[in-house]
Scaffold this active site. Structure first.
Site, PDB file in Angstrom:
ATOM      1  N   TYR A   1     -37.955  20.853 -25.977  1.00  0.00           N
ATOM      2  CA  TYR A   1     -36.780  21.603 -26.465  1.00  0.00           C
ATOM      3  C   TYR A   1     -36.834  23.062 -25.976  1.00  0.00           C
ATOM      4  O   TYR A   1     -35.840  23.620 -25.509  1.00  0.00           O
ATOM      5  CB  TYR A   1     -36.793  21.514 -27.981  1.00  0.00           C
ATOM      6  CG  TYR A   1     -35.656  22.183 -28.710  1.00  0.00           C
ATOM      7  CD1 TYR A   1     -34.343  21.739 -28.589  1.00  0.00           C
ATOM      8  CD2 TYR A   1     -35.909  23.251 -29.575  1.00  0.00           C
ATOM      9  CE1 TYR A   1     -33.316  22.340 -29.302  1.00  0.00           C
ATOM     10  CE2 TYR A   1     -34.891  23.849 -30.294  1.00  0.00           C
ATOM     11  CZ  TYR A   1     -33.589  23.398 -30.142  1.00  0.00           C
ATOM     12  OH  TYR A   1     -32.575  23.996 -30.847  1.00  0.00           O
TER      13      TYR A   1
ATOM     14  N   LYS B   1     -34.152  24.893 -23.600  1.00  0.00           N
ATOM     15  CA  LYS B   1     -33.381  26.018 -24.128  1.00  0.00           C
ATOM     16  C   LYS B   1     -33.573  27.279 -23.292  1.00  0.00           C
ATOM     17  O   LYS B   1     -32.670  28.123 -23.207  1.00  0.00           O
ATOM     18  CB  LYS B   1     -33.754  26.264 -25.589  1.00  0.00           C
ATOM     19  CG  LYS B   1     -33.240  25.183 -26.546  1.00  0.00           C
ATOM     20  CD  LYS B   1     -31.723  25.026 -26.465  1.00  0.00           C
ATOM     21  CE  LYS B   1     -31.115  24.354 -27.680  1.00  0.00           C
ATOM     22  NZ  LYS B   1     -29.676  24.068 -27.481  1.00  0.00           N
TER      23      LYS B   1
HETATM   24  N1  LIG Z   1     -29.489  24.763 -36.571  1.00  0.00           N
HETATM   25  C1  LIG Z   1     -30.276  25.698 -36.034  1.00  0.00           C
HETATM   26  O1  LIG Z   1     -30.934  26.492 -36.729  1.00  0.00           O
HETATM   27  C2  LIG Z   1     -30.371  25.830 -34.553  1.00  0.00           C
HETATM   28  C3  LIG Z   1     -31.273  26.767 -34.023  1.00  0.00           C
HETATM   29  C4  LIG Z   1     -31.326  26.956 -32.649  1.00  0.00           C
HETATM   30  C5  LIG Z   1     -30.494  26.203 -31.833  1.00  0.00           C
HETATM   31  N2  LIG Z   1     -29.659  25.275 -32.375  1.00  0.00           N
HETATM   32  C6  LIG Z   1     -28.812  24.514 -31.462  1.00  0.00           C
HETATM   33  O2  LIG Z   1     -27.487  24.503 -31.952  1.00  0.00           O
HETATM   34  C7  LIG Z   1     -26.840  23.306 -31.502  1.00  0.00           C
HETATM   35  C8  LIG Z   1     -26.199  22.606 -32.693  1.00  0.00           C
HETATM   36  O3  LIG Z   1     -27.234  22.224 -33.586  1.00  0.00           O
HETATM   37  P1  LIG Z   1     -26.998  21.839 -35.118  1.00  0.00           P
HETATM   38  O4  LIG Z   1     -28.057  22.540 -35.871  1.00  0.00           O
HETATM   39  O5  LIG Z   1     -25.579  22.000 -35.479  1.00  0.00           O
HETATM   40  O6  LIG Z   1     -27.418  20.286 -35.065  1.00  0.00           O
HETATM   41  P2  LIG Z   1     -26.704  18.973 -35.634  1.00  0.00           P
HETATM   42  O7  LIG Z   1     -27.699  17.890 -35.442  1.00  0.00           O
HETATM   43  O8  LIG Z   1     -26.129  19.220 -36.970  1.00  0.00           O
HETATM   44  O9  LIG Z   1     -25.467  18.762 -34.631  1.00  0.00           O
HETATM   45  C9  LIG Z   1     -25.642  18.384 -33.293  1.00  0.00           C
HETATM   46  C10 LIG Z   1     -24.509  17.458 -32.911  1.00  0.00           C
HETATM   47  O10 LIG Z   1     -24.625  17.147 -31.512  1.00  0.00           O
HETATM   48  C11 LIG Z   1     -24.256  15.789 -31.343  1.00  0.00           C
HETATM   49  N3  LIG Z   1     -24.826  15.258 -30.094  1.00  0.00           N
HETATM   50  C12 LIG Z   1     -26.128  14.988 -29.829  1.00  0.00           C
HETATM   51  N4  LIG Z   1     -26.249  14.493 -28.589  1.00  0.00           N
HETATM   52  C13 LIG Z   1     -25.004  14.455 -28.049  1.00  0.00           C
HETATM   53  C14 LIG Z   1     -24.497  14.044 -26.786  1.00  0.00           C
HETATM   54  N5  LIG Z   1     -25.303  13.564 -25.843  1.00  0.00           N
HETATM   55  N6  LIG Z   1     -23.161  14.133 -26.566  1.00  0.00           N
HETATM   56  C15 LIG Z   1     -22.330  14.608 -27.522  1.00  0.00           C
HETATM   57  N7  LIG Z   1     -22.763  15.008 -28.740  1.00  0.00           N
HETATM   58  C16 LIG Z   1     -24.092  14.931 -28.997  1.00  0.00           C
HETATM   59  C17 LIG Z   1     -24.820  15.094 -32.572  1.00  0.00           C
HETATM   60  O11 LIG Z   1     -24.176  13.844 -32.789  1.00  0.00           O
HETATM   61  C18 LIG Z   1     -24.555  16.115 -33.672  1.00  0.00           C
HETATM   62  O12 LIG Z   1     -23.334  15.890 -34.342  1.00  0.00           O
HETATM   63  C19 LIG Z   1     -27.920  22.485 -30.810  1.00  0.00           C
HETATM   64  O13 LIG Z   1     -27.827  22.699 -29.410  1.00  0.00           O
HETATM   65  C20 LIG Z   1     -29.200  23.061 -31.337  1.00  0.00           C
HETATM   66  O14 LIG Z   1     -30.281  22.864 -30.463  1.00  0.00           O
HETATM   67  C21 LIG Z   1     -29.574  25.072 -33.708  1.00  0.00           C
END
Ligand SMILES: NC(=O)c1ccc[n+]([C@@H]2O[C@H](COP(=O)([O-])OP(=O)(O)OC[C@H]3O[C@@H](n4cnc5c(N)ncnc54)[C@H](O)[C@@H]3O)[C@@H](O)[C@H]2O)c1
Length: 295
Positions: free
Chosen positions: A156, A160
């Protein structure tokens, strides 16, 4: 200044839940027509229903952005449904956490594909449409895991940080066609962080805090390209790659490893940090240091 998106068409990937859902709702509430992408069919459809119920415009897309064909279909759908594409928020993501010694290469490939390649695929599919339009606002979603490291998240973290490298080049290639590429580094209480944030403070980490910054990066008024904006629980900051001032040895002579070790404190001295707008600026700074040494 009001930030509105009337007349703009946006794609938000992974918008069926968490951060993506929140970004899609905010963009739609401010006038954007939104393509809500998510692998989860029900999730994407219900976000579209929410947007429609609030008087907005949206359609669902269920393609995986981890394949170029899926990314291309997604962009094609935006153009056929709404006539163009102005905004792309690359947000979709999934985890396969393991310490490196236990990591299967299939989990490495999976995570690199969803985060890094998926971002590149969607951006590449959107690029010619935006170039022709002479307008584009693209947001990548990085993580403090990549920017600073995170135990058990080698795949990851690499993905990233890879997208920051991609942004650093696109920030130079995009602006001639008014395409700005920026990156959000969020922390929010979502499915992905369930059990990670302490239960008593998790409610402060609402995805909406992050979406406000995403809306800025997506707005017409924002003409910077190459920003990494950290956003979490009401805290906002910019993250930059910095270099120490370092030492300039005589380039006519090859330094010995021993002499470098002797100078290590000076090489590592962080009291006068620098950042460069592009790679050539770093080379120019080295040339200047050599000139200064010779003067
Ligand atoms: N939540 C955090 O604190 C955090 C921190 C750093 C980065 N992020 C990044 O933010 C983004 C959103 O994360 P989140 O926390 O909302 O996670 P989440 O799991 O709630 O949502 C992610 C969504 O992406 C969808 N998804 C996964 N693979 C896919 C694909 N191949 N095609 C289309 N859709 C797909 C999933 O079905 C899910 O609905 C991610 O890229 C994550 O790495 C989140």
């Amino acid at each position: 200044m009001n930030i509105r998106f009337e007349g703009r068409v946006a794609i938000v990937t992974g918008a069926g839940a968490g951060l993506g859902r929140s970004h899609a709702l905010l963009l739609a509430s401010r006038g954007a027509r939104v393509v809500v992408n998510d692998l989860g069919r029900h999730a994407a459809d219900s976000v579209v229903e929410e947007i429609l119920a609030a008087g907005g415009e949206a359609v669902a897309n269920h393609d995986s952005i981890a394949e170029f064909e899926g990314a291309q279909r997604l962009v094609d759908q935006a153009v056929s449904a709404f006539g163009k594409l102005d905004i792309l928020v690359n947000n979709a993501g999934a985890l396969r956490d393991k310490t490196f010694g236990k990591l299967e290469m299939a989990d490495w490939d999976f995570v690199l594909k969803v985060h890094l390649s998926g971002t590149a695929y969607c951006t590449r599919a959107a690029w010619p449409v935006m170039q022709q339009n002479k307008y584009g606002r693209i947001v990548f979603t990085t993580s403090n895991a990549g920017l600073y490291g995170s135990f058990g998240q080698s795949n990851y973290s690499a993905a990233k940080m890879g997208m920051v490298g991609l942004m650093n080049t696109l920030k130079q290639e995009g602006p001639k066609n008014n395409i700005m590429v920026n990156t959000i580094a969020p922390v929010a209480a979502t499915h992905m962080t369930e059990g990670v944030l302490p239960a008593d403070i998790a409610p402060h980490f609402r995805p909406e805090h992050v979406s406000a910054a995403v809306a800025v990066l997506c707005s017409e008024a924002f003409s910077e390209s190459g920003v990494v904006c950290s956003a979490a629980a009401g805290h906002y900051a910019l993250v930059r790659v910095v270099s120490t001032s370092g030492v300039q040895m005589d380039p006519a002579e090859i330094a010995t490893p021993e002499s470098l070790l002797e100078h290590w404190d000076q090489i590592a001295d962080g009291s006068a940090l620098r950042t460069y707008p592009h790679a050539a600026a770093e080379t120019a700074a080295i040339l200047e240091a050599i000139e200064a040494l010779r003067a």
